[in-house]
Design a protein around this motif. Structure first.
Motif, PDB file in Angstrom:
ATOM      1  N   MET A 196       0.854  -1.351  -0.045  1.00  0.00           N
ATOM      2  CA  MET A 196       0.093   0.165  -0.069  1.00  0.00           C
ATOM      3  C   MET A 196       0.936   1.162  -0.140  1.00  0.00           C
ATOM      4  SD  MET A 196      -3.331   0.764   0.234  1.00  0.00           S
ATOM      5  CE  MET A 196      -4.343   2.154   0.331  1.00  0.00           C
ATOM      6  N   ALA A 197       0.637   2.102  -0.680  1.00  0.00           N
ATOM      7  CA  ALA A 197       1.273   3.389  -0.936  1.00  0.00           C
ATOM      8  C   ALA A 197       1.166   4.084   0.473  1.00  0.00           C
ATOM      9  CB  ALA A 197       0.886   4.225  -2.096  1.00  0.00           C
ATOM     10  N   GLU A 198       2.177   4.805   0.768  1.00  0.00           N
ATOM     11  CA  GLU A 198       2.125   5.535   1.975  1.00  0.00           C
ATOM     12  C   GLU A 198       1.373   6.950   1.454  1.00  0.00           C
ATOM     13  OE1 GLU A 198       5.951   5.855   3.526  1.00  0.00           O
ATOM     14  OE2 GLU A 198       6.536   3.899   3.786  1.00  0.00           O
ATOM     15  N   PRO A 199       0.391   7.356   2.092  1.00  0.00           N
ATOM     16  CA  PRO A 199      -0.590   8.449   1.642  1.00  0.00           C
ATOM     17  C   PRO A 199       0.101   9.768   1.787  1.00  0.00           C
ATOM     18  CG  PRO A 199      -1.590   7.545   3.775  1.00  0.00           C
ATOM     19  CD  PRO A 199      -0.289   6.793   3.286  1.00  0.00           C
ATOM     20  N   LEU A 200      -0.029  10.511   0.943  1.00  0.00           N
ATOM     21  CA  LEU A 200       0.434  12.007   1.073  1.00  0.00           C
ATOM     22  C   LEU A 200      -0.856  12.723   2.045  1.00  0.00           C
ATOM     23  CD1 LEU A 200       0.914  13.260  -2.476  1.00  0.00           C
ATOM     24  CD2 LEU A 200       2.721  12.499  -0.996  1.00  0.00           C
ATOM     25  N   GLU A 201      -0.622  14.077   2.508  1.00  0.00           N
ATOM     26  CA  GLU A 201      -1.634  14.485   3.148  1.00  0.00           C
ATOM     27  C   GLU A 201      -2.955  14.529   2.677  1.00  0.00           C
ATOM     28  OE1 GLU A 201      -2.409  19.113   5.216  1.00  0.00           O
ATOM     29  OE2 GLU A 201      -0.455  18.549   4.065  1.00  0.00           O
ATOM     30  N   ALA A 202      -3.965  14.112   3.452  1.00  0.00           N
ATOM     31  CA  ALA A 202      -5.251  13.795   2.742  1.00  0.00           C
ATOM     32  C   ALA A 202      -5.884  15.302   2.198  1.00  0.00           C
ATOM     33  CB  ALA A 202      -6.260  13.710   3.965  1.00  0.00           C
ATOM     34  N   ILE A 203      -6.687  15.211   1.122  1.00  0.00           N
ATOM     35  CA  ILE A 203      -6.954  16.313   0.523  1.00  0.00           C
ATOM     36  C   ILE A 203      -8.260  16.687   0.691  1.00  0.00           C
ATOM     37  CG2 ILE A 203      -5.733  15.749  -1.493  1.00  0.00           C
ATOM     38  CD1 ILE A 203      -8.009  14.466  -2.958  1.00  0.00           C
ATOM     39  N   GLY A 204      -8.764  17.725   0.308  1.00  0.00           N
ATOM     40  CA  GLY A 204     -10.084  18.247   1.036  1.00  0.00           C
ATOM     41  C   GLY A 204     -11.172  17.490   0.379  1.00  0.00           C
ATOM     42  N   PRO A 205     -12.430  17.810   0.924  1.00  0.00           N
ATOM     43  CA  PRO A 205     -13.601  17.192   0.184  1.00  0.00           C
ATOM     44  C   PRO A 205     -14.012  17.702  -0.982  1.00  0.00           C
ATOM     45  CG  PRO A 205     -14.387  18.550   1.981  1.00  0.00           C
ATOM     46  CD  PRO A 205     -12.932  18.696   1.925  1.00  0.00           C
ATOM     47  N   ASP A 206     -13.398  18.810  -1.552  1.00  0.00           N
ATOM     48  CA  ASP A 206     -14.012  19.575  -2.750  1.00  0.00           C
ATOM     49  C   ASP A 206     -13.067  19.055  -3.762  1.00  0.00           C
ATOM     50  OD1 ASP A 206     -11.615  20.611  -1.659  1.00  0.00           O
ATOM     51  OD2 ASP A 206     -11.904  22.453  -2.659  1.00  0.00           O
ATOM     52  N   PHE A 207     -12.399  17.911  -4.175  1.00  0.00           N
ATOM     53  CA  PHE A 207     -11.694  17.456  -5.169  1.00  0.00           C
ATOM     54  C   PHE A 207     -13.001  16.589  -5.986  1.00  0.00           C
ATOM     55  CE2 PHE A 207      -9.767  14.217  -7.767  1.00  0.00           C
ATOM     56  CZ  PHE A 207      -8.640  15.033  -8.352  1.00  0.00           C
ATOM     57  N   VAL A 208     -13.167  17.158  -7.154  1.00  0.00           N
ATOM     58  CA  VAL A 208     -13.951  16.228  -8.205  1.00  0.00           C
ATOM     59  C   VAL A 208     -13.430  16.099  -9.309  1.00  0.00           C
ATOM     60  CG1 VAL A 208     -16.034  17.387  -7.180  1.00  0.00           C
ATOM     61  CG2 VAL A 208     -14.756  18.954  -8.812  1.00  0.00           C
ATOM     62  N   GLY A 209     -14.122  15.593 -10.271  1.00  0.00           N
ATOM     63  CA  GLY A 209     -13.748  15.244 -11.559  1.00  0.00           C
ATOM     64  C   GLY A 209     -12.348  14.860 -11.830  1.00  0.00           C
ATOM     65  N   ARG A 210     -11.792  15.143 -12.895  1.00  0.00           N
ATOM     66  CA  ARG A 210     -10.437  14.881 -13.333  1.00  0.00           C
ATOM     67  C   ARG A 210     -10.228  13.344 -13.767  1.00  0.00           C
ATOM     68  NH1 ARG A 210      -9.126  20.147 -14.379  1.00  0.00           N
ATOM     69  NH2 ARG A 210      -8.865  21.327 -12.503  1.00  0.00           N
TER      70      ARG A 210
END
Length: 969
Positions: free
Chosen positions: A1-15
């Motif tokens: 399992m990759a070591e996660p980066l700092e969690a991104i906010g809930p507003d990430f959409v699409g892409r």
């Protein structure tokens, strides 16, 4: 399992496209193909969040080291981003950790040392090195990155960097480095653009906690052009039900967008503020003419180049200058006082008016600029005069949106200019035409209401009649009223003064249209009369409506072949008339004449109609209406991906009220089935808010979807009330009427089950079940033609209804009832309902005892397969949980060998025995078809033959017969 980066906010959409490209890049690196990736784009567009999401969602066992460069002004810290990235790096025995000392300097061979260290790490696990904001990197960091990127190609190393596009101008230290790495192999570049309108709405939904109003989405998207960070700043502090942005931009937003601007010289800052008042791209010489005193010794051109070097403004190939982001202009203009703004607006107005004075063919955009500047300068007379002149010019060049805006202003200014020559009715008429061309139904309705209020009915009965018809359409389109017959009767009365006119044909056609919805016995005669008058009058607009009314009447009467001919001719007439409301109307009845709306054929017809509207250049609101209906049709038959694509088209631009409501209802249904209950309820609430009436809109499915949403969310009381409201409504049954009674029975069965579990009495609820069955012995059929597909579907709904009633009454054979319902739903392409029925069938069969485990297992496997394809998470979880409790394995590979029958059934062909094995294994029609390389229709035909030959009642019974032991015979 990759070591996660700092969690991104809930507003990430699409892409999705970009995530796929980065994911593939990381997978290649993890497999031993080293490479580098640069993600670049404007500040705030979402580069960092995109890379974080891609790294966190990767499936590799990579080490992820992430560091960020900083915009240090007075000092340079060598290897700053690398120090940050490697701070948490693992200490591996026998592997020397690189030394990046903060004092006393660093070893001169740092690039070689880091490269050697990463080389050893890559032998253990893949490594991903992420460097954020490369535009601020120190030269030492750039040297290390260059060395790593140019290193061996066969190691498990990925270097990922993000970079702001607007801050790497000519002379920037990064330019040479970028030029050098472009010559290296294995470099991937991704330019990240802004979010589109639909993803902007999704982000705002996440930020606000509920779907935003269409007006708010429009204003925010217009302001930010889809920049994710600016969306976040602009919506901060707004209430979820906010409809419009405040007049002033938030201070945090101003600080963010003006960061580069504040670094300019004072004279350049002053000049760009003046340019912001201009409101559009401008040449340097024009800006110098408007503000001659603002130029420093180097001239306006030098200042504009300074602003361009910082990314504050862009220069076009035509040599004009404008701000890199529209919000910069808005923020700068807001920074001026009212007097300053008016003074500069007056200067721009005078400059452009002087330029236009000598032109034989005045430039349209300059005319609009003159009109706008006079308006903002407070010059009422000049603003009115130029608004009318610019509106006329806009109409001549096809700029209908600008024409509508300018005419709107002229109408508003006319009230304060009593001496103006133009007649108010004439202005409203021009405004109405512009609004109709742009599809702005709210604006057009206001104009039509004003025209009706000012018309002399005695001298203009035909005009009044046509306005009444159009008002009815607009009231419908904006959700205010559903095809009222009262206004149509008045329209017919007024137009009857000239019984051969096209207006009379139009009024008769729409009286027939309204009358058919309300079961008026005279509707057919009105439709016939309308068609005769329209053909004689030779008006394509009236002809299209008359033909559609006759198509509708023929569908109601079951004359589908005749209906199709009428609707097809109506479509052609609508195209000739360029009447898009008529086109949508005809397209829907063309579909109704051929197949039920819950079919692939109907969905494909709407898709073709939507594409034709786009070819014709129709306003998006009409395209959105057909796209929303297309989405609803695809969703009904389980084609949820096609549903999402159609919703994306509908909501990709302002869909208008009609398209917005239809899209939200479908989005609510999709979210409900896939387990996103808060989202489903929020979409439903916004749809109900947009339309003043709910159940009265018979062509919309408010009640059925409300019942579906609330029963899935565990609120059967509200679901029952909604279903019964729709089932008992007067007039023609509403859309999705077939769902209403089964949903009411489901809600009652859920309530009875809850009461039993709590040890409470159920007599009152059982009485409601009895009354329901007494009042509705069967599901409510639609009025449309009874095609083969529809007959299968109404059969399935009746079986669902019977199974829900049996569940409420604890019927002994309820498992068999649910099995029949599951089979019927799958055969009828009602896949959501089929997955649900599979769960209920397995649940009921397992409650009957061990002898039913075989058939129950088949329905569990079928249900899990269906739910998995549909991503119907709640149903899939219930099926898996039930299988776990019953200790029934459901993980048979789809491509594996199907379970053989225990008992040879006589009279079967080889192909039928093959299909029987798949049936026993609980395969779906699609899985059987793929496994045997035949069509699903052929599978259905073989299963029908199997049922006939064996005397089995359904697939469940067939599976039972084939798997029973000889002793059971």
């Amino acid at each position: 399992m990759a070591e996660p980066l700092e969690a991104i906010g809930p507003d990430f959409v699409g892409r999705a496209k970009e995530l796929g490209a980065i994911g593939a890049f990381l997978d290649r690196a993890a497999a031993g193909a080293a490479g580098a990736l640069v993600v670049y784009g404007d500040a705030g567009v979402g580069k960092t969040a995109l890379v974080q999401r891609a790294c966190n969602s990767g499936g590799s066992e990579a080490w992820i080291f992430a560091g960020a460069c900083l915009p240090l002004a007075s000092m340079t810290v060598p290897f700053l981003a690398l120090r940050s990235a490697f701070r948490g790096a693992p200490r591996i025995d026998g592997v020397a950790h690189p030394s990046l000392r903060t004092s006393g300097g660093a070893p001169h061979d740092v690039p070689v040392m880091i490269d050697r260290w990463l080389e050893e790490l890559c032998l253990i696990r893949p490594v991903v090195l992420v460097i954020d904001d490369l535009q601020w990197a120190d030269q030492s960091t750039l040297d290390v990155l260059m060395y790593l990127i140019a290193g061996p190609a066969d190691r498990r190393l990925a270097v990922v960097a993000t970079m702001r596009r607007g801050e790497v101008g000519e002379g920037h230290p990064l330019q040479r480095w970028l030029a050098d790495i472009r010559r290296l192999p294995r470099i991937l570049w991704i330019m990240l653009g802004p979010l589109d309108r639909l993803d902007t709405e999704s982000q705002l939904t996440n930020l606000l906690g509920t779907p935003p109003h269409r007006s708010l989405v429009h204003e925010i998207f217009t302001h930010t052009a889809g920049n994710a960070y600016l969306n976040d700043l602009l919506v901060a502090g707004l209430q979820p039900d906010t409809r419009h942005l405040p007049a002033q931009l938030p201070s945090d937003l101003k600080a963010a967008i003006l960061r580069s601007w504040r670094g300019l010289t004072p004279a350049t800052r002053e000049l760009t503020q003046i340019m912001a008042v201009g409101g559009r791209p401008i040449r340097a010489q024009d800006l110098a003419a408007v503000a001659p005193d603002a130029a420093m010794p180097g001239g306006v051109l030098a200042m504009l180049r300074e602003a361009a070097d910082t990314g504050t403004v862009d220069v076009s190939p035509a040599g004009t200058y404008w701000f890199h982001h529209p919000l910069i202009a808005e923020a700068l203009e807001q920074g001026l006082s009212t007097d300053e703004r008016q003074r500069w607006h007056a200067a721009f107005a005078a400059h452009y008016e002087h330029q236009l004075a000598g032109e034989l063919t005045p430039d349209f955009e300059s005319m609009v600029a003159v009109a706008d500047h006079h308006h903002h300068a407070g010059h009422t007379d000049d603003a009115y005069r130029w608004a009318l002149r610019a509106a006329a010019s806009a109409g001549a060049v096809g700029g209908v949106t600008e024409m509508l805006r300018l005419l709107r202003r002229a109408v508003e200014l006319r009230g304060s200019l009593p001496a103006a020559d133009e007649n108010r009715q004439d202005l409203w008429s021009r405004l109405r035409i512009a609004a109709e061309k742009t599809g702005s139904h709210e604006e057009e309705l206001e104009a039509v209401e004003a025209l009706l209020a000012g018309i002399d009915v005695a001298t203009g009965p035909l005009d009044a009649s046509e306005l009444l018809v159009r008002r009815t359409h607009l009231l419908f389109s904006t959700g205010r009223a559903f095809m009222a017959t009262k206004d149509m009767r008045e329209a017919v009365r007024l137009a009857a003064t000239e019984p051969t006119s096209w207006q009379y044909a139009l009024a008769l056609a729409e009286l027939a249209h309204a009358g058919l919805w309300h079961k008026d016995p005279d509707a057919q005669s009105h439709a016939d009369h309308a068609l005769a008058v329209a053909r004689a009058a030779g008006n394509p607009r009236a002809l299209s409506y008359a033909l559609s009314a006759n198509a509708m009447a023929a569908v109601f009467a079951g004359r589908t072949g005749e209906a199709l001919d009428f609707a097809t001719e109506a479509l052609a007439a609508a195209v000739q008339a360029r009447d898009y409301w008529a086109f949508v109307h005809a397209a829907l009845w063309q579909g109704n004449a051929q197949e039920t709306w819950t079919s692939e054929l109907y969905a494909n017809l709407l898709r073709a109609g939507r594409q034709k509207l786009a070819e014709l250049g129709a306003p998006h609101g009409y395209i959105a209406k057909l796209a929303a209906d297309e989405a609803g049709s695809y969703l009904a038959i389980g084609r949820w991906r096609e549903c999402q694509q159609a919703l994306r088209i509908a909501l990709g631009s302002d869909p208008g009220t009609m398209g917005d409501v239809g899209a939200r209802l479908t989005a609510a249904r999709l979210a409900s089935w896939q387990g996103r209950h808060p989202e489903a309820q929020a979409h439903l609430a916004r749809a109900e808010e947009l339309y003043a009436q709910k159940s009265e809109f018979l062509n919309l499915d408010f009640d059925a979807i409300r019942a579906e949403v609330y029963v899935a969310a565990g609120n059967p009381e509200v679901a029952y009330d909604a279903a019964m409201t729709g089932a008992t409504s007067a007039g023609t049954p509403p859309t999705m009427c077939e769902w209403l009674v089964p949903l009411a029975a489901r809600a009652l069965a859920d309530r009875i089950q809850l009461a039993r579990d709590a040890g409470k009495p159920t007599a009152v609820l059982m009485a409601l079940v009895d009354r329901l069955v007494q009042r509705f012995p069967a599901a409510i059929p639609d009025f449309s033609g009874r095609t083969e597909v529809y007959e299968r579907q109404i059969t399935a709904f009746n079986l669902l209804y019977a199974a829900e009633v049996g569940r409420a009454r604890l019927s002994a054979g309820n498992g068999l009832e649910w099995g029949r319902a599951a089979d019927a739903c799958q055969t009828a392409s009602l896949l959501w309902e089929a997955a649900y029925a599979c769960w209920r069938a397995a649940e009921s069969l397992l409650l009957r005892g061990h002898t039913q485990r075989g058939p129950a297992a088949a329905y569990l496997r079928l249900g899990v397969a269906l739910a998995g394809d549909l991503q119907a998470g709640p149903i899939q979880a219930l099926l898996i949980e039930l299988a776990g409790r019953a200790r029934i394995p459901i993980t048979e590979p789809v491509g594996g060998t199907p379970q053989a029958a225990r008992q040879e059934l006589p009279g079967l062909t080889t192909r039928e025995r093959e299909i029987l094995a798949y049936v026993i294994a609980g395969r779906t029609y699609g899985e059987i078809a793929r496994g045997l390389v035949i069509s699903e229709k052929t599978v259905s035909s073989h299963i029908s033959n199997l049922l006939r030959k064996t005397g089995a009642a359904n697939r469940l019974d067939l599976s039972r017969l084939a798997t029973r032991r000889p002793a059971d015979s």
